[in-house]
Design an enzyme around this catalytic site. Structure first.
Site, PDB file in Angstrom:
ATOM      1  N   HIS A 112       0.859  -1.188   0.000  1.00 20.66           N
ATOM      2  CA  HIS A 112       0.000   0.000   0.000  1.00 20.66           C
ATOM      3  C   HIS A 112       0.898   1.242   0.000  1.00 20.66           C
ATOM      4  CE1 HIS A 112      -3.511   2.450   0.577  1.00 20.66           C
ATOM      5  NE2 HIS A 112      -2.872   3.087   1.540  1.00 20.66           N
ATOM      6  N   ALA A 176      10.131   3.697  -4.340  1.00 21.71           N
ATOM      7  CA  ALA A 176      10.412   3.013  -3.063  1.00 21.71           C
ATOM      8  C   ALA A 176       9.661   1.684  -2.994  1.00 21.71           C
ATOM      9  CB  ALA A 176      10.023   3.917  -1.896  1.00 21.71           C
TER      10      ALA A 176
HETATM   11  C1  GAR Z   1       0.736   0.713  -6.203  1.00 22.90           C
HETATM   12  O1  GAR Z   1       1.069   2.045  -5.876  1.00 22.90           O
HETATM   13  C2  GAR Z   1       0.202  -0.013  -4.972  1.00 22.90           C
HETATM   14  O2  GAR Z   1       0.864   0.373  -3.802  1.00 22.90           O
HETATM   15  C3  GAR Z   1      -1.241   0.425  -4.961  1.00 22.90           C
HETATM   16  O3  GAR Z   1      -1.630   0.372  -6.304  1.00 22.90           O
HETATM   17  C4  GAR Z   1      -0.493   0.669  -7.123  1.00 22.90           C
HETATM   18  C5  GAR Z   1      -0.375  -0.431  -8.158  1.00 22.90           C
HETATM   19  O4  GAR Z   1       0.625  -0.121  -9.093  1.00 22.90           O
HETATM   20  N1  GAR Z   1      -2.031  -0.428  -4.128  1.00 22.90           N
HETATM   21  C6  GAR Z   1      -3.007   0.016  -3.333  1.00 22.90           C
HETATM   22  O5  GAR Z   1      -3.353   1.186  -3.290  1.00 22.90           O
HETATM   23  C7  GAR Z   1      -3.659  -1.062  -2.454  1.00 22.90           C
HETATM   24  N2  GAR Z   1      -4.501  -0.449  -1.490  1.00 22.90           N
HETATM   25  P1  GAR Z   1       1.253  -1.267  -9.992  1.00 22.90           P
HETATM   26  O6  GAR Z   1       0.052  -1.983 -10.650  1.00 22.90           O
HETATM   27  O7  GAR Z   1       2.077  -0.527 -11.001  1.00 22.90           O
HETATM   28  O8  GAR Z   1       2.035  -2.152  -9.100  1.00 22.90           O
END
Ligand code: GAR
Length: 221
Positions: A112, A176
């Protein structure tokens, strides 16, 4: 090295955290291998990333199922078929039932983009900026039934800087995240991080990293 833990990854979109896990798992001494990627949304970039890495994929579209329970039964069938031992949410944007969560208790990770327990939920970076927070970051934790809740495995802190927009801050935190998630999965897959009650053992013994101050400390302060 002992057998690598078999990992399934759940995605709903871009899959940049999935990519970070794929890249880490290609290192010879990494204690986990990704054996299945499941998306609940068809044709997302996360699926393409997995296919390019030669990892089996499944699309299990929640819209094709009459209930959360039947959708989750399909997820569990696929995970069982691939003999998945550890499950990682990587931008997986579906709430899961208590029953599914208890099936995977302490074997299921989520990332998260905030320093939990602050700023759970959606629009994290906009809310961090609106609150005037000076430091934010990201968290990898074991999944519990409540959203973005559960024992914390690892966190990284990121400063909020003058002129930040939601997009600029999201990009800084995402950089990060891409370092934190492979690190946290390594801790879990190697057995270094284990849940005791509602906390995870394996706090560093030192040497301590310098704290991140924002604004930075000056001179003699
Ligand atoms: C990431 O920033 C992750 O931390 C967030 O969604 C994004 C996915 O990016 N997750 C949440 O907000 C969960 N509550 P990605 O598909 O490029 O990994």
């Amino acid at each position: 090295m002992s057998a690598r833990r078999r990992v399934g990854v759940l995605v709903s979109g871009r899959g940049s955290n999935l990519q970070a896990l794929i890249d880490a798992a290609q290192m010879p001494n990494y204690p986990a291998e990704i054996v299945l990627v499941i998306s609940n949304v068809p044709e997302v970039q996360g699926l393409i990333r997995a296919e390019q890495a030669g990892i089996p994929t499944r699309t299990i579209n929640h819209r094709d199922y009459p209930s959360r329970e039947t959708f989750e039964a399909a997820l569990n069938d696929a995970l069982k078929q691939s003999r998945v031992e550890l499950l990682c949410n990587a931008g997986f944007m579906r709430l899961l039932t208590e029953s599914f969560v208890s099936c995977w208790l302490d074997r299921h990770l989520n990332i998260h983009p905030s320093l939990l327990p602050a700023f759970k939920g959606l629009d994290t970076h906009a809310r961090v900026l609106a609150a005037g927070a000076r430091i934010t970051g990201c968290t990898v934790h074991f999944v519990r039934a409540a959203m973005d809740d559960g024992p914390i495995i690892a966190q990284a802190a990121v400063p909020v800087l003058t002129g930040d927009t939601e997009a600029i801050l999201a990009a800084r935190v995402l950089t990060a995240e891409h370092r934190l998630y492979p690190h946290a999965l390594r801790l879990v897959a190697s057995g270094e991080a284990q849940v005791r009650g509602e906390f995870v053992d394996g706090m560093p013994k030192g040497p301590a990293e310098p704290a991140l101050f924002s604004p930075p400390l000056r001179g003699s302060s």
